[in-house]
Design an enzyme around this catalytic site. Structure first.
Site, mmCIF file in Angstrom:
data_model
loop_
_atom_site.group_PDB
_atom_site.id
_atom_site.type_symbol
_atom_site.label_atom_id
_atom_site.label_comp_id
_atom_site.label_asym_id
_atom_site.label_seq_id
_atom_site.Cartn_x
_atom_site.Cartn_y
_atom_site.Cartn_z
ATOM 1 N N LYS A 190 0.825 -1.218 0.000
ATOM 2 C CA LYS A 190 0.000 0.000 0.000
ATOM 3 C C LYS A 190 0.860 1.270 0.000
ATOM 4 O O LYS A 190 0.706 2.122 -0.867
ATOM 5 C CB LYS A 190 -0.926 0.038 1.228
ATOM 6 N N ARG B 111 12.036 0.042 11.715
ATOM 7 C CA ARG B 111 10.680 0.232 12.258
ATOM 8 C C ARG B 111 10.388 -0.862 13.265
ATOM 9 O O ARG B 111 10.442 -2.050 12.925
ATOM 10 C CB ARG B 111 9.676 0.180 11.096
ATOM 11 N N ARG C 132 12.025 -5.310 5.479
ATOM 12 C CA ARG C 132 11.978 -3.861 5.699
ATOM 13 C C ARG C 132 12.463 -3.530 7.110
ATOM 14 O O ARG C 132 13.188 -2.560 7.308
ATOM 15 C CB ARG C 132 10.549 -3.326 5.514
ATOM 16 N N ARG D 245 -9.509 0.776 8.281
ATOM 17 C CA ARG D 245 -9.051 -0.547 8.699
ATOM 18 C C ARG D 245 -10.126 -1.304 9.476
ATOM 19 O O ARG D 245 -9.892 -2.438 9.886
ATOM 20 C CB ARG D 245 -7.801 -0.411 9.565
ATOM 21 N N ARG E 235 -0.229 -8.443 13.467
ATOM 22 C CA ARG E 235 -0.797 -7.445 12.543
ATOM 23 C C ARG E 235 -1.589 -8.145 11.433
ATOM 24 O O ARG E 235 -2.651 -7.683 11.030
ATOM 25 C CB ARG E 235 0.325 -6.595 11.935
HETATM 26 P P1 B4P Z 1 4.295 -1.826 2.137
HETATM 27 O O1 B4P Z 1 3.633 -3.123 1.799
HETATM 28 O O2 B4P Z 1 4.195 -0.746 1.133
HETATM 29 O O3 B4P Z 1 3.823 -1.351 3.551
HETATM 30 P P2 B4P Z 1 2.317 -1.087 4.003
HETATM 31 O O4 B4P Z 1 1.365 -2.109 3.490
HETATM 32 O O5 B4P Z 1 2.005 0.323 3.666
HETATM 33 O O6 B4P Z 1 2.563 -1.222 5.544
HETATM 34 P P3 B4P Z 1 1.692 -1.383 6.841
HETATM 35 O O7 B4P Z 1 0.276 -1.716 6.535
HETATM 36 O O8 B4P Z 1 2.454 -2.331 7.662
HETATM 37 O O9 B4P Z 1 1.850 -0.033 7.584
HETATM 38 P P4 B4P Z 1 0.934 1.144 8.127
HETATM 39 O O10 B4P Z 1 1.869 2.270 8.229
HETATM 40 O O11 B4P Z 1 -0.302 1.342 7.304
HETATM 41 O O12 B4P Z 1 5.823 -2.135 2.354
HETATM 42 C C1 B4P Z 1 6.309 -3.235 3.069
HETATM 43 C C2 B4P Z 1 7.629 -3.705 2.482
HETATM 44 O O13 B4P Z 1 7.350 -4.535 1.366
HETATM 45 C C3 B4P Z 1 8.535 -2.578 1.975
HETATM 46 O O14 B4P Z 1 9.847 -2.843 2.358
HETATM 47 C C4 B4P Z 1 8.393 -2.637 0.453
HETATM 48 O O15 B4P Z 1 9.545 -2.238 -0.226
HETATM 49 C C5 B4P Z 1 8.115 -4.134 0.239
HETATM 50 N N1 B4P Z 1 7.324 -4.373 -0.954
HETATM 51 C C6 B4P Z 1 6.162 -3.732 -1.296
HETATM 52 N N2 B4P Z 1 5.715 -4.227 -2.477
HETATM 53 C C7 B4P Z 1 6.606 -5.208 -2.858
HETATM 54 C C8 B4P Z 1 6.682 -6.078 -3.999
HETATM 55 N N3 B4P Z 1 5.762 -6.053 -4.976
HETATM 56 N N4 B4P Z 1 7.707 -6.955 -4.050
HETATM 57 C C9 B4P Z 1 8.646 -6.999 -3.080
HETATM 58 N N5 B4P Z 1 8.640 -6.177 -1.995
HETATM 59 C C10 B4P Z 1 7.621 -5.300 -1.885
HETATM 60 O O16 B4P Z 1 0.433 0.663 9.581
HETATM 61 C C11 B4P Z 1 1.287 0.502 10.694
HETATM 62 C C12 B4P Z 1 0.480 0.393 11.997
HETATM 63 O O17 B4P Z 1 -0.224 1.663 12.259
HETATM 64 C C13 B4P Z 1 -0.634 -0.643 12.055
HETATM 65 O O18 B4P Z 1 -0.158 -1.931 12.404
HETATM 66 C C14 B4P Z 1 -1.576 -0.038 13.142
HETATM 67 O O19 B4P Z 1 -1.093 -0.311 14.440
HETATM 68 C C15 B4P Z 1 -1.475 1.463 12.910
HETATM 69 N N6 B4P Z 1 -2.550 2.000 12.041
HETATM 70 C C16 B4P Z 1 -2.359 2.593 10.829
HETATM 71 N N7 B4P Z 1 -3.539 2.958 10.295
HETATM 72 C C17 B4P Z 1 -4.501 2.591 11.181
HETATM 73 C C18 B4P Z 1 -5.926 2.665 11.186
HETATM 74 N N8 B4P Z 1 -6.598 3.198 10.162
HETATM 75 N N9 B4P Z 1 -6.609 2.181 12.251
HETATM 76 C C19 B4P Z 1 -5.955 1.647 13.292
HETATM 77 N N10 B4P Z 1 -4.607 1.523 13.357
HETATM 78 C C20 B4P Z 1 -3.879 1.980 12.306
#
Ligand code: B4P
Length: 192
Positions: free
Chosen positions: A14, A134, A128, A89, A146
């Site tokens: 995402k 992180r 990551r 979420r 998670r």
């Molecule tokens: P991404 O996959 O881009 O990370 P994300 O989904 O955005 O992360 P996440 O959901 O964990 O984080 P968020 O900040 O929203 O990247 C992950 C890795 O994968 C990277 O290293 C990337 O390079 C790699 N990657 C991506 N695509 C790839 C591909 N095609 N091939 C290979 N590698 C790839 O949330 C963090 C925390 O915040 C949550 O756990 C929660 O506690 C809180 N939170 C956030 N929003 C909330 C909400 N609305 N309600 C309640 N809690 C919330």
């Protein structure tokens, strides 16, 4: 204004794809994860509250996240498009977002849902964690919590949007570039 949700489990791409979309289409990126990490870094009251949940891999309570998002949305009405990343979420958050958009005479145009196998998610997040430091990406049991929260609390959000006929599933296990191509295919239909 186009309102787009990038949806999927942690590690599905995402945040990564939202950045690519912002570069190509100049949309505004609203990531609740980034907003919460900023609050934590600044040690605000909200940030300190959120930290207790995020460190364990739990969701931050709805009222905290919804209030934070309301402010952000109200202050950015001139944007060409908005990408919501990591929000909503829970179904409760999705309903709150609908109500906020309704007051602005707007609605969600498309929810792009990235599909990735759980074991691939764990592998990506640990990778990551080793680079970014992180905290929630460094501990495998936190990562698995998670993912479990995603299946228990977040995945019903996809059904909510499916019932509104705006959900589109996108395979997310290819390379970052391949997945971006698939997303652009959907976006071109919206922006033309
Ligand atoms: P991404 O996959 O881009 O990370 P994300 O989904 O955005 O992360 P996440 O959901 O964990 O984080 P968020 O900040 O929203 O990247 C992950 C890795 O994968 C990277 O290293 C990337 O390079 C790699 N990657 C991506 N695509 C790839 C591909 N095609 N091939 C290979 N590698 C790839 O949330 C963090 C925390 O915040 C949550 O756990 C929660 O506690 C809180 N939170 C956030 N929003 C909330 C909400 N609305 N309600 C309640 N809690 C919330």
């Amino acid at each position: 204004m186009i309102n787009l949700i990038l949806f999927g489990p942690p590690g599905s791409g995402k945040g990564t794809q939202a950045e690519n979309i912002v570069k190509k289409y100049s949309f505004l990126h609203i990531s609740t994860g980034d907003l919460l990490r900023e609050e934590m870094k600044n040690e605000t009251k909200l940030g300190l509250k959120a930290k207790n949940f995020m460190d364990k891999g739990d969701l931050v309570p709805d009222e905290v996240v919804i209030g934070m998002l309301e402010d952000k949305l109200r202050n950015n009405q001139q944007a060409k498009g908005i990408i919501f990343d990591g929000f909503p979420r829970t179904v409760n958050q999705a309903k709150a977002l609908d109500r906020m958009l309704e007051t602005l005479n707007k609605s969600i145009d498309r929810v792009l849902s990235l599909k990735v196998n759980d074991e691939v998610l764990v592998e990506r997040l640990l990778k990551r964690g080793a680079i970014s430091g992180r905290a929630d990406d460094r501990n495998e049991s936190v990562i698995r919590n998670r993912i479990e929260k995603y299946w228990n609390k977040t995945s019903p959000v996809a059904e909510y949007y499916d019932s509104k006929c705006v959900l589109m599933e996108i395979p997310g296990e290819g390379s970052i570039g391949e997945t971006f191509e698939l997303l652009c295919g959907q976006l071109e239909m919206l922006v033309e």
